[in-house]
Motif scaffolding. Structure first.
Motif, PDB file in Angstrom:
ATOM      1  N   MET A   7       0.834  -1.199   0.000  1.00  0.00           N
ATOM      2  CA  MET A   7       0.000   0.000   0.000  1.00  0.00           C
ATOM      3  C   MET A   7       0.869   1.250   0.000  1.00  0.00           C
ATOM      4  SD  MET A   7      -2.829  -1.121   2.838  1.00  0.00           S
ATOM      5  CE  MET A   7      -3.834   0.311   2.673  1.00  0.00           C
ATOM      6  N   SER A   8       0.420   2.257  -0.746  1.00  0.00           N
ATOM      7  CA  SER A   8       1.110   3.543  -0.703  1.00  0.00           C
ATOM      8  C   SER A   8       0.728   4.263   0.595  1.00  0.00           C
ATOM      9  CB  SER A   8       0.728   4.391  -1.910  1.00  0.00           C
ATOM     10  OG  SER A   8      -0.616   4.818  -1.809  1.00  0.00           O
ATOM     11  N   LYS A   9       1.418   5.341   0.875  1.00  0.00           N
ATOM     12  CA  LYS A   9       1.109   6.103   2.097  1.00  0.00           C
ATOM     13  C   LYS A   9      -0.302   6.677   2.036  1.00  0.00           C
ATOM     14  CE  LYS A   9       5.801   7.261   3.269  1.00  0.00           C
ATOM     15  NZ  LYS A   9       6.126   7.089   4.645  1.00  0.00           N
ATOM     16  N   LEU A  10      -0.728   7.098   0.859  1.00  0.00           N
ATOM     17  CA  LEU A  10      -2.085   7.637   0.712  1.00  0.00           C
ATOM     18  C   LEU A  10      -3.129   6.546   0.933  1.00  0.00           C
ATOM     19  CD1 LEU A  10      -3.920  10.016   0.003  1.00  0.00           C
ATOM     20  CD2 LEU A  10      -3.720   9.326  -2.388  1.00  0.00           C
ATOM     21  N   GLU A  11      -2.884   5.367   0.374  1.00  0.00           N
ATOM     22  CA  GLU A  11      -3.821   4.262   0.570  1.00  0.00           C
ATOM     23  C   GLU A  11      -3.880   3.838   2.033  1.00  0.00           C
ATOM     24  OE1 GLU A  11      -3.677   1.921  -3.699  1.00  0.00           O
ATOM     25  OE2 GLU A  11      -2.148   1.491  -2.183  1.00  0.00           O
ATOM     26  N   MET A  12      -2.737   3.870   2.710  1.00  0.00           N
ATOM     27  CA  MET A  12      -2.725   3.532   4.131  1.00  0.00           C
ATOM     28  C   MET A  12      -3.493   4.572   4.941  1.00  0.00           C
ATOM     29  SD  MET A  12       0.312   1.742   6.278  1.00  0.00           S
ATOM     30  CE  MET A  12       1.613   2.636   5.572  1.00  0.00           C
ATOM     31  N   ALA A  13      -3.345   5.840   4.594  1.00  0.00           N
ATOM     32  CA  ALA A  13      -4.100   6.898   5.279  1.00  0.00           C
ATOM     33  C   ALA A  13      -5.588   6.744   5.012  1.00  0.00           C
ATOM     34  CB  ALA A  13      -3.612   8.265   4.826  1.00  0.00           C
ATOM     35  N   ASN A  14      -5.944   6.389   3.777  1.00  0.00           N
ATOM     36  CA  ASN A  14      -7.363   6.167   3.446  1.00  0.00           C
ATOM     37  C   ASN A  14      -7.927   4.976   4.211  1.00  0.00           C
ATOM     38  OD1 ASN A  14      -7.301   8.314   1.695  1.00  0.00           O
ATOM     39  ND2 ASN A  14      -7.058   7.060  -0.131  1.00  0.00           N
ATOM     40  N   TRP A  15      -7.120   3.925   4.378  1.00  0.00           N
ATOM     41  CA  TRP A  15      -7.571   2.768   5.137  1.00  0.00           C
ATOM     42  C   TRP A  15      -7.799   3.135   6.600  1.00  0.00           C
ATOM     43  CZ3 TRP A  15     -10.163  -1.300   5.456  1.00  0.00           C
ATOM     44  CH2 TRP A  15     -10.011  -2.195   6.512  1.00  0.00           C
ATOM     45  N   GLY A  18     -10.983   5.065   6.770  1.00  0.00           N
ATOM     46  CA  GLY A  18     -12.117   4.159   6.602  1.00  0.00           C
ATOM     47  C   GLY A  18     -12.403   3.349   7.846  1.00  0.00           C
ATOM     48  N   THR A  19     -11.342   2.841   8.487  1.00  0.00           N
ATOM     49  CA  THR A  19     -11.562   2.065   9.706  1.00  0.00           C
ATOM     50  C   THR A  19     -12.076   2.948  10.841  1.00  0.00           C
ATOM     51  OG1 THR A  19      -9.231   2.283  10.309  1.00  0.00           O
ATOM     52  CG2 THR A  19      -9.883   0.262   9.178  1.00  0.00           C
ATOM     53  N   PHE A  20     -11.634   4.185  10.868  1.00  0.00           N
ATOM     54  CA  PHE A  20     -12.140   5.128  11.870  1.00  0.00           C
ATOM     55  C   PHE A  20     -13.658   5.285  11.726  1.00  0.00           C
ATOM     56  CE2 PHE A  20     -13.373   9.512  12.839  1.00  0.00           C
ATOM     57  CZ  PHE A  20     -12.987   9.606  14.163  1.00  0.00           C
ATOM     58  N   PHE A  21     -14.117   5.574  10.501  1.00  0.00           N
ATOM     59  CA  PHE A  21     -15.548   5.756  10.292  1.00  0.00           C
ATOM     60  C   PHE A  21     -16.322   4.457  10.452  1.00  0.00           C
ATOM     61  CE2 PHE A  21     -14.219   9.718   8.149  1.00  0.00           C
ATOM     62  CZ  PHE A  21     -15.046  10.581   8.840  1.00  0.00           C
ATOM     63  N   PHE A  59     -14.748  -0.479   4.548  1.00  0.00           N
ATOM     64  CA  PHE A  59     -14.226  -0.811   3.226  1.00  0.00           C
ATOM     65  C   PHE A  59     -14.779   0.108   2.143  1.00  0.00           C
ATOM     66  CE2 PHE A  59     -13.261  -4.912   5.261  1.00  0.00           C
ATOM     67  CZ  PHE A  59     -11.924  -5.021   4.896  1.00  0.00           C
ATOM     68  N   GLY A  60     -16.038   0.476   2.269  1.00  0.00           N
ATOM     69  CA  GLY A  60     -16.651   1.365   1.276  1.00  0.00           C
ATOM     70  C   GLY A  60     -16.038   2.749   1.271  1.00  0.00           C
ATOM     71  N   TYR A  61     -15.824   3.312   2.438  1.00  0.00           N
ATOM     72  CA  TYR A  61     -15.241   4.652   2.511  1.00  0.00           C
ATOM     73  C   TYR A  61     -13.799   4.653   2.029  1.00  0.00           C
ATOM     74  CZ  TYR A  61     -14.695   9.432   4.140  1.00  0.00           C
ATOM     75  OH  TYR A  61     -14.488  10.784   4.183  1.00  0.00           O
TER      76      TYR A  61
END
Length: 75
Positions: A7-15, A18-21, A59-61
């Motif tokens: 995963m890139s840093k952006l994808e990790m931040a997005n994950w 997403g897990t937060f929400f 996962f959706g977010y």
């Protein structure tokens, strides 16, 4: 931890976002279910529905955020 290596840093931040929400969606629905259980004596939604709602939101977010980032990169 091989999951994070691909995963890139952006994808990790997005994950993480997403897990937060997803987690807070799960907790809010669980709280609502708990309150209704004590007020009415029965649960308005089954626990499995609450669990899946949290996963779907997470996962959706993440998917939406990654899609937006790819669309911005293309422009």
């Amino acid at each position: 931890m091989k999951f994070y290596k691909n995963m890139s840093k952006l994808e990790m931040a997005n994950w993480k976002t997403g897990t937060f929400f997803g987690f807070y969606t799960y907790m809010i629905l669980l709280f609502i279910n708990y309150i209704f259980l004590h007020i009415n004596g029965k649960e308005p939604m089954p626990s499995i529905l609450i669990f899946w709602a949290g996963l779907i939101v997470a996962f959706g977010y993440e998917f939406i955020l990654n899609r937006r980032a790819k669309n911005k990169a293309k422009k």
